[in-house]
Scaffold this motif. Structure first.
Motif, PDB file in Angstrom:
ATOM      1  N   ILE A  10      43.820 -16.429  -1.995  1.00  0.00           N
ATOM      2  CA  ILE A  10      44.668 -15.550  -1.166  1.00  0.00           C
ATOM      3  C   ILE A  10      44.957 -14.261  -1.929  1.00  0.00           C
ATOM      4  N   LEU A  11      45.166 -14.364  -3.255  1.00  0.00           N
ATOM      5  CA  LEU A  11      45.375 -13.148  -4.048  1.00  0.00           C
ATOM      6  C   LEU A  11      44.132 -12.263  -3.993  1.00  0.00           C
ATOM      7  N   PHE A  12      42.935 -12.898  -4.068  1.00  0.00           N
ATOM      8  CA  PHE A  12      41.682 -12.130  -3.945  1.00  0.00           C
ATOM      9  C   PHE A  12      41.605 -11.429  -2.595  1.00  0.00           C
ATOM     10  N   VAL A  13      42.000 -12.135  -1.539  1.00  0.00           N
ATOM     11  CA  VAL A  13      41.937 -11.552  -0.197  1.00  0.00           C
ATOM     12  C   VAL A  13      42.898 -10.367  -0.089  1.00  0.00           C
ATOM     13  N   ILE A  14      44.098 -10.508  -0.700  1.00  0.00           N
ATOM     14  CA  ILE A  14      45.062  -9.401  -0.646  1.00  0.00           C
ATOM     15  C   ILE A  14      44.521  -8.197  -1.408  1.00  0.00           C
ATOM     16  N   ALA A  15      43.890  -8.445  -2.572  1.00  0.00           N
ATOM     17  CA  ALA A  15      43.305  -7.342  -3.337  1.00  0.00           C
ATOM     18  C   ALA A  15      42.209  -6.660  -2.523  1.00  0.00           C
TER      19      ALA A  15
ATOM     20  N   ALA B   8      52.358 -13.475   4.861  1.00  0.00           N
ATOM     21  CA  ALA B   8      53.175 -12.397   5.426  1.00  0.00           C
ATOM     22  C   ALA B   8      52.857 -11.078   4.743  1.00  0.00           C
ATOM     23  N   VAL B   9      52.583 -11.117   3.418  1.00  0.00           N
ATOM     24  CA  VAL B   9      52.215  -9.884   2.703  1.00  0.00           C
ATOM     25  C   VAL B   9      50.915  -9.326   3.261  1.00  0.00           C
ATOM     26  N   LEU B  10      49.945 -10.210   3.530  1.00  0.00           N
ATOM     27  CA  LEU B  10      48.667  -9.768   4.101  1.00  0.00           C
ATOM     28  C   LEU B  10      48.888  -9.128   5.470  1.00  0.00           C
ATOM     29  N   PHE B  11      49.755  -9.729   6.271  1.00  0.00           N
ATOM     30  CA  PHE B  11      50.089  -9.158   7.579  1.00  0.00           C
ATOM     31  C   PHE B  11      50.716  -7.777   7.409  1.00  0.00           C
ATOM     32  N   ILE B  33      42.764  -7.348   9.703  1.00  0.00           N
ATOM     33  CA  ILE B  33      43.509  -7.992   8.613  1.00  0.00           C
ATOM     34  C   ILE B  33      44.696  -8.770   9.172  1.00  0.00           C
ATOM     35  N   MET B  34      45.408  -8.179  10.148  1.00  0.00           N
ATOM     36  CA  MET B  34      46.553  -8.883  10.739  1.00  0.00           C
ATOM     37  C   MET B  34      46.109 -10.191  11.402  1.00  0.00           C
ATOM     38  N   GLU B  35      44.972 -10.114  12.122  1.00  0.00           N
ATOM     39  CA  GLU B  35      44.480 -11.305  12.818  1.00  0.00           C
ATOM     40  C   GLU B  35      44.107 -12.413  11.820  1.00  0.00           C
ATOM     41  N   TYR B  36      43.417 -12.030  10.727  1.00  0.00           N
ATOM     42  CA  TYR B  36      43.028 -13.024   9.731  1.00  0.00           C
ATOM     43  C   TYR B  36      44.251 -13.670   9.094  1.00  0.00           C
ATOM     44  N   SER B  37      45.313 -12.880   8.843  1.00  0.00           N
ATOM     45  CA  SER B  37      46.482 -13.462   8.181  1.00  0.00           C
ATOM     46  C   SER B  37      47.142 -14.494   9.089  1.00  0.00           C
ATOM     47  N   LEU B  38      47.154 -14.223  10.403  1.00  0.00           N
ATOM     48  CA  LEU B  38      47.762 -15.206  11.313  1.00  0.00           C
ATOM     49  C   LEU B  38      46.942 -16.491  11.365  1.00  0.00           C
ATOM     50  N   ASN B  39      45.599 -16.357  11.426  1.00  0.00           N
ATOM     51  CA  ASN B  39      44.749 -17.555  11.411  1.00  0.00           C
ATOM     52  C   ASN B  39      44.994 -18.371  10.154  1.00  0.00           C
ATOM     53  N   LEU B  40      45.115 -17.652   9.027  1.00  0.00           N
ATOM     54  CA  LEU B  40      45.313 -18.328   7.743  1.00  0.00           C
ATOM     55  C   LEU B  40      46.635 -19.075   7.723  1.00  0.00           C
ATOM     56  N   LEU B  41      47.686 -18.475   8.295  1.00  0.00           N
ATOM     57  CA  LEU B  41      48.996 -19.138   8.310  1.00  0.00           C
ATOM     58  C   LEU B  41      48.932 -20.443   9.095  1.00  0.00           C
TER      59      LEU B  41
END
Lengths: 186, 115
Positions: A10-15, B8-11, B33-41
């Protein structure tokens, strides 16, 4: 220990997300977006969702191809908007409020590794005896919740019709009366 | 720091991209990116510790194997991923059409040339 590897991914994805939105070159940005999608696919695989990992991989590749077609030969925009600073401040204020409320709200979710499974217990109990398929996810999307899948197909075809309508090169052919009316207006 | 908060940070990164960028392609990437973060959650909430994939057989029913993860969010997220591809394709086609008409991806320029 899947938790640690999921954390690293997840950290990699955020970067990769920060690189994708901050880099100047559009093609590099699209490639970083591909890195996000692939990282998410590996996380799905680690979290015991192989169907999702396969779907995510295929969808990400298709999306990448379309995005690269759209960005071929594009130059990055040089100048920033004159309203950039107030925009940045208001966006920052909104995001701080969003993150604080998210941190408060996410505490109410069940702990990582202990799902509720109150509804899905029914599906698990019935899928082998009623649907006769070993894959519970397939049993849910194609049998228990088949109307969801019908709606998904409807959305998909609506999007295809939209794409065809937008990308169509020629519109309605002009008739003689149309062109004469245009000439009078001009 | 919990894994949910990183989602939430990714969103938030996606929201920041949509709010501050001027390039249409960057905005589409923010939506993705927003869509991927929701799927991940969804998938993070569904995970069960020391479990296997939601594929069962007679041997599993007898109780000899470890329990399976929650299959319901996985089914919902499969639908969401495919719909996400459709919406993203439509967005990119609109952006390409706008580029043909105006010669730029800059949303402020597009607004200026209106009418």
């Amino acid at each position: 220990m899947p938790e640690l590897s999921v954390l690293m991914l997840i950290l990699f994805v955020i970067a990769a997300a920060i690189v994708a939105i901050e880099i100047k070159d559009l093609l590099s940005s699209v490639v970083a977006f591909g890195a996000i999608g692939m990282g998410i696919a590996v996380i799905f695989l680690l979290l015991k969702a192989p169907d999702l990992a396969i779907t995510q991989l295929v969808v990400e590749l298709l999306c990448l191809v379309i995005l690269i077609r759209a960005t071929l030969g594009q130059k990055p925009l040089e100048k920033r908007s004159p309203l950039f600073l107030p925009l940045l401040l208001s966006a920052g204020a909104f995001l701080i409020v969003f993150l604080v409320s998210a941190a408060l709200a996410l505490k109410e979710l069940p702990e990582f590794g202990q799902p509720l499974m109150r509804v899905s217990q029914t599906y698990i109990d019935w899928s082998l005896s009623m649907v006769r398929t070993p894959n519970v996810v397939t049993a849910i999307i194609l049998d228990f919740r088949a109307y969801d899948t019908l709606g998904e197909a409807t959305v998909l075809f609506t999007a295809v019709i939209g794409v065809l309508a937008v990308m169509r090169k020629v519109g309605r052919k002009k008739t003689k009366s149309d062109s004469s009316r245009d000439g009078r207006q001009n | 720091m919990s894994l949910y908060f990183l989602c939430a940070v990714l969103f938030a990164i996606g929201v920041y991209c949509i709010l501050t960028k001027r390039n249409l392609i960057k905005i589409i990437i923010g939506v993705g990116i927003m869509e991927y973060s929701l799927n991940l959650l969804f998938i993070l909430v569904a995970y069960r510790m020391n479990s296997r994939s939601p594929i069962i057989d007679e041997e599993w029913l007898s109780g000899a194997l470890p329990p399976i993860t929650d299959p319901l969010p996985q089914a919902l997220v499969i639908t969401s991923i495919v719909i996400g591809l459709a919406t993203k394709a439509l967005l990119i086609c609109l952006a390409m059409r706008l580029y043909e008409k105006y010669g730029t991806f800059d949303i402020t320029e597009i607004r200026r040339l209106k009418g």
